[in-house]
Scaffold this motif. Structure first.
Motif, short mmCIF file in Angstrom:
data_model
loop_
_atom_site.label_atom_id
_atom_site.label_comp_id
_atom_site.label_asym_id
_atom_site.label_seq_id
_atom_site.Cartn_x
_atom_site.Cartn_y
_atom_site.Cartn_z
N THR A 90 0.81 -1.21 0.00
CA THR A 90 0.00 0.00 0.00
C THR A 90 0.85 1.27 0.00
O THR A 90 0.32 2.35 -0.19
N PRO B 2 0.76 -1.16 -10.51
CA PRO B 2 -0.17 -0.36 -9.71
C PRO B 2 -1.63 -0.69 -10.06
O PRO B 2 -1.94 -1.03 -11.21
N THR C 132 -6.05 -0.64 -8.29
CA THR C 132 -7.04 -0.24 -7.29
C THR C 132 -7.85 -1.46 -6.88
O THR C 132 -8.36 -2.19 -7.74
N VAL D 194 -7.92 -6.74 -7.85
CA VAL D 194 -7.27 -5.46 -8.11
C VAL D 194 -7.43 -5.11 -9.59
O VAL D 194 -7.02 -5.89 -10.45
N SER E 112 -8.96 1.09 -2.38
CA SER E 112 -7.57 1.20 -1.91
C SER E 112 -6.60 1.14 -3.08
O SER E 112 -6.74 0.29 -3.97
N GLU E 113 -5.63 2.04 -3.07
CA GLU E 113 -4.57 2.01 -4.08
C GLU E 113 -3.49 1.05 -3.61
O GLU E 113 -3.05 1.14 -2.45
N THR F 161 0.01 -1.72 -4.95
CA THR F 161 0.94 -2.18 -5.97
C THR F 161 1.02 -3.69 -5.85
O THR F 161 1.30 -4.21 -4.76
#
Length: 139
Positions: A68, A81, A83, A98, A123-124, A126
């Motif tokens: 995160t 990357p 979301t 994601v 939530s963002e 990787t």
């Protein structure tokens, strides 16, 4: 052929770098990201993988880690990357979907990790995937 592997993202081979036994194959995913797979030279030959070849990257959900925050100081080359779109939790494990450019990844992580990272839709994150954990299928 149907597979149980949830993560199957199409792309085009950007380059192949052969080694003694293994080769690294860089794939430009349809969403524009580049991902590296480390596969055997024999597989490269048998599948006819070459620059410009259409392939599908195959990644087991248990091989996808999520971060995160900023990711630095890691040997993991594949950092995509995205979301979070959905979190499904069970007693011990969770499935986290994601959205990434051009597709979707699913990560199977512990319920504790979901809670510690505060993961929820929106939530963002990787996605982190070791190159040795990516298989390729010729399209």
């Amino acid at each position: 052929m149907s597979l149980s592997i949830r993560n199957q993202i199409p792309g085009t081979v950007a380059s192949v770098t052969p080694g003694e036994v293994m080769a690294t194959v860089k794939v430009r995913l349809d969403g524009g990201q580049e991902i590296t797979a480390a596969i055997t030279r024999e597989a490269v030959r048998e599948l006819g993988i070459a620059e410009g070849s259409a392939v599908r990257t195959l990644i087991k959900s248990t091989e996808v880690a999520l971060a995160t925050g900023a990711v630095e100081g890691l040997s993991i080359r594949n950092r995509i990357p995205g979301t979070v779109t959905e979190v499904a939790t069970g007693g011990a494990m969770a499935g986290v979907k994601v959205a990434v450019a051009g597709g979707e990844l699913t990560a199977a992580i512990t319920r504790d990790a979901v809670e510690d990272l505060g993961l929820a839709a929106g939530s963002e994150v990787t996605a982190l995937i070791k190159s040795t954990e990516i298989a390729l299928a010729a399209s």
